[in-house]
Design a protein around this motif. Structure first.
Motif, PDB file in Angstrom:
ATOM      1  N   GLU A   9       0.638  -1.194  -0.186  1.00  0.00           N
ATOM      2  CA  GLU A   9      -0.026  -0.060   0.032  1.00  0.00           C
ATOM      3  C   GLU A   9       0.974   1.450  -0.024  1.00  0.00           C
ATOM      4  O   GLU A   9       0.475   2.266  -0.640  1.00  0.00           O
ATOM      5  CB  GLU A   9      -1.164   0.229   1.260  1.00  0.00           C
ATOM      6  N   ALA A  10       1.928   1.256   0.896  1.00  0.00           N
ATOM      7  CA  ALA A  10       2.725   2.298   0.641  1.00  0.00           C
ATOM      8  C   ALA A  10       3.479   2.702  -0.615  1.00  0.00           C
ATOM      9  O   ALA A  10       3.492   3.814  -0.967  1.00  0.00           O
ATOM     10  CB  ALA A  10       4.009   2.272   1.982  1.00  0.00           C
ATOM     11  N   VAL A  11       3.760   1.687  -1.373  1.00  0.00           N
ATOM     12  CA  VAL A  11       4.382   1.812  -2.339  1.00  0.00           C
ATOM     13  C   VAL A  11       3.397   2.408  -3.578  1.00  0.00           C
ATOM     14  O   VAL A  11       3.609   3.324  -4.208  1.00  0.00           O
ATOM     15  CB  VAL A  11       5.037   0.484  -3.170  1.00  0.00           C
ATOM     16  N   ALA A  12       2.258   1.754  -3.459  1.00  0.00           N
ATOM     17  CA  ALA A  12       1.082   2.331  -4.367  1.00  0.00           C
ATOM     18  C   ALA A  12       0.735   4.035  -3.952  1.00  0.00           C
ATOM     19  O   ALA A  12       0.431   4.545  -4.755  1.00  0.00           O
ATOM     20  CB  ALA A  12      -0.170   1.638  -4.179  1.00  0.00           C
ATOM     21  N   GLN A  13       0.614   4.025  -2.964  1.00  0.00           N
ATOM     22  CA  GLN A  13       0.446   5.524  -2.315  1.00  0.00           C
ATOM     23  C   GLN A  13       1.310   6.316  -2.758  1.00  0.00           C
ATOM     24  O   GLN A  13       0.997   7.588  -3.436  1.00  0.00           O
ATOM     25  CB  GLN A  13       0.125   5.624  -1.068  1.00  0.00           C
ATOM     26  N   THR A  14       2.554   6.034  -2.689  1.00  0.00           N
ATOM     27  CA  THR A  14       3.754   6.956  -3.102  1.00  0.00           C
ATOM     28  C   THR A  14       3.703   6.980  -4.643  1.00  0.00           C
ATOM     29  O   THR A  14       4.066   8.022  -5.046  1.00  0.00           O
ATOM     30  CB  THR A  14       5.189   6.369  -2.564  1.00  0.00           C
ATOM     31  N   LEU A  15       3.678   5.914  -5.144  1.00  0.00           N
ATOM     32  CA  LEU A  15       3.517   6.211  -6.816  1.00  0.00           C
ATOM     33  C   LEU A  15       2.520   6.968  -7.319  1.00  0.00           C
ATOM     34  O   LEU A  15       2.559   7.771  -8.182  1.00  0.00           O
ATOM     35  CB  LEU A  15       3.505   4.809  -7.284  1.00  0.00           C
ATOM     36  N   ALA A  16       1.309   6.957  -6.472  1.00  0.00           N
ATOM     37  CA  ALA A  16       0.222   8.012  -7.021  1.00  0.00           C
ATOM     38  C   ALA A  16       0.461   9.381  -6.667  1.00  0.00           C
ATOM     39  O   ALA A  16       0.214  10.330  -7.278  1.00  0.00           O
ATOM     40  CB  ALA A  16      -1.117   7.619  -6.083  1.00  0.00           C
ATOM     41  N   GLU A  17       1.060   9.595  -5.414  1.00  0.00           N
ATOM     42  CA  GLU A  17       1.647  10.942  -5.132  1.00  0.00           C
ATOM     43  C   GLU A  17       2.759  11.284  -6.036  1.00  0.00           C
ATOM     44  O   GLU A  17       2.613  12.603  -6.295  1.00  0.00           O
ATOM     45  CB  GLU A  17       2.107  10.854  -3.617  1.00  0.00           C
ATOM     46  N   LEU A  18       3.454  10.697  -6.474  1.00  0.00           N
ATOM     47  CA  LEU A  18       4.449  11.031  -7.578  1.00  0.00           C
ATOM     48  C   LEU A  18       3.736  11.349  -8.800  1.00  0.00           C
ATOM     49  O   LEU A  18       4.182  12.245  -9.390  1.00  0.00           O
ATOM     50  CB  LEU A  18       5.587   9.781  -7.817  1.00  0.00           C
ATOM     51  N   ALA A  19       2.479  10.527  -9.037  1.00  0.00           N
ATOM     52  CA  ALA A  19       2.050  10.928 -10.457  1.00  0.00           C
ATOM     53  C   ALA A  19       1.435  12.145 -10.485  1.00  0.00           C
ATOM     54  O   ALA A  19       1.372  12.852 -11.340  1.00  0.00           O
ATOM     55  CB  ALA A  19       0.999   9.696 -10.727  1.00  0.00           C
ATOM     56  N   HIS A  20       0.963  12.461  -9.273  1.00  0.00           N
ATOM     57  CA  HIS A  20       0.075  13.745  -8.839  1.00  0.00           C
ATOM     58  C   HIS A  20       1.166  14.890  -9.261  1.00  0.00           C
ATOM     59  O   HIS A  20       0.898  16.167  -9.602  1.00  0.00           O
ATOM     60  CB  HIS A  20      -0.366  13.768  -7.643  1.00  0.00           C
ATOM     61  N   ARG A  21       2.578  14.674  -9.074  1.00  0.00           N
ATOM     62  CA  ARG A  21       3.586  15.775  -8.946  1.00  0.00           C
ATOM     63  C   ARG A  21       4.192  15.612 -10.385  1.00  0.00           C
ATOM     64  O   ARG A  21       4.985  16.552 -10.907  1.00  0.00           O
ATOM     65  CB  ARG A  21       4.675  15.542  -7.864  1.00  0.00           C
ATOM     66  N   GLY A  22       3.630  14.780 -11.310  1.00  0.00           N
ATOM     67  CA  GLY A  22       4.131  14.831 -12.766  1.00  0.00           C
ATOM     68  C   GLY A  22       5.518  14.080 -12.782  1.00  0.00           C
ATOM     69  O   GLY A  22       6.368  14.315 -13.656  1.00  0.00           O
ATOM     70  N   VAL A  23       5.846  13.214 -11.498  1.00  0.00           N
ATOM     71  CA  VAL A  23       7.052  12.477 -11.650  1.00  0.00           C
ATOM     72  C   VAL A  23       6.922  10.949 -11.721  1.00  0.00           C
ATOM     73  O   VAL A  23       6.170  10.473 -11.230  1.00  0.00           O
ATOM     74  CB  VAL A  23       7.728  12.620 -10.261  1.00  0.00           C
ATOM     75  N   THR A  24       7.894  10.442 -12.714  1.00  0.00           N
ATOM     76  CA  THR A  24       7.797   8.923 -13.056  1.00  0.00           C
ATOM     77  C   THR A  24       8.958   8.372 -12.358  1.00  0.00           C
ATOM     78  O   THR A  24      10.114   8.677 -12.676  1.00  0.00           O
ATOM     79  CB  THR A  24       7.492   8.831 -14.510  1.00  0.00           C
ATOM     80  N   LEU A  25       8.765   7.278 -11.620  1.00  0.00           N
ATOM     81  CA  LEU A  25       9.764   6.593 -11.080  1.00  0.00           C
ATOM     82  C   LEU A  25       9.523   5.083 -11.228  1.00  0.00           C
ATOM     83  O   LEU A  25       8.260   4.822 -11.107  1.00  0.00           O
ATOM     84  CB  LEU A  25       9.978   6.880  -9.547  1.00  0.00           C
ATOM     85  N   ALA A  26      10.454   4.044 -11.503  1.00  0.00           N
ATOM     86  CA  ALA A  26      10.159   2.693 -11.485  1.00  0.00           C
ATOM     87  C   ALA A  26       9.746   2.185 -10.018  1.00  0.00           C
ATOM     88  O   ALA A  26      10.123   2.871  -8.976  1.00  0.00           O
ATOM     89  CB  ALA A  26      11.462   1.930 -11.813  1.00  0.00           C
ATOM     90  N   PRO A  27       8.677   1.517  -9.937  1.00  0.00           N
ATOM     91  CA  PRO A  27       8.122   0.839  -8.736  1.00  0.00           C
ATOM     92  C   PRO A  27       9.212   0.262  -7.845  1.00  0.00           C
ATOM     93  O   PRO A  27       9.179   0.354  -6.500  1.00  0.00           O
ATOM     94  CB  PRO A  27       7.092   0.025  -9.219  1.00  0.00           C
TER      95      PRO A  27
END
Length: 186
Positions: A9-27
């Motif tokens: 869940e932490a990974v999923a939430q962090t990826l979603a937060e990054l997406a809101h910031r327009g940042v793409t990182l590998a899971p």
């Protein structure tokens, strides 16, 4: 830790937060950062890992990762850090490295890891040899004449006369297929 519901869940939430910031990182990159963060909290506070999750904030983690990425990109653009020089497309040595992939796959029975190690070592050696004339640490290792780069390229060209074909994706894929392998996405 990585198999827990909290971690996923932490990974999923962090990826979603990054997406809101327009940042793409590998899971996997995000997962590594979170694992390090939770482990550090656990060790510093001398608490169990499962208790460390109460201190986790996906938004703050995403902010930190986004700042880190931005900082890296800013520093890299000025100095070309991480940007390997690309040899010319008709470079005979690069063609030789590419041509070795199907052979390496056949020799290792399809072991992609072994084939990639072979490619990496050959590419590293080619780059080192290319740079040896300017490498002060290599003095004395190449004899009094140094390396004749042009002679090396002529020799490789003679060994592999059709250099251009290894830079054609279809030709390379055909060679891999002829070796009995295929490259497909899952």
């Amino acid at each position: 830790m990585r198999n827990t519901k909290a971690f996923k869940e932490a990974v999923a939430q962090t990826l979603a937060e990054l997406a809101h910031r327009g940042v793409t990182l590998a899971p996997a990159t995000v997962a590594d950062a979170i694992e390090q963060q939770i482990t550090t909290v656990s060790e510093r506070l001398r608490i169990q890992v499962r208790s460390s999750w109460r201190y986790f904030d996906a938004s703050a983690t995403a902010d930190r990762l986004a700042r880190s990425l931005s900082s890296f990109e800013e520093s890299s653009s000025e100095k070309d850090v991480g940007q390997a020089p690309m040899p010319p497309v008709d470079n005979p040595e690069l063609a030789l490295v590419l041509a070795g992939v199907p052979d390496s796959l056949a020799q290792t029975g399809g072991d992609l890891y072994a084939a990639m190690i072979n490619v990496a070592v050959n590419a590293w050696m080619a780059g080192h040899i290319h740079g040896e004339d300017g490498c002060t640490g290599c003095d004395g290792s190449r004899g009094p004449a140094g390396h004749d780069w042009e002679a090396r390229m002529r020799t490789i060209t003679e060994m592999q006369p059709n250099i251009a074909k290894w830079f054609d994706r279809d030709e390379w894929t055909t060679a891999v297929n002829d070796a009995g392998f295929t490259v497909t996405r899952r």
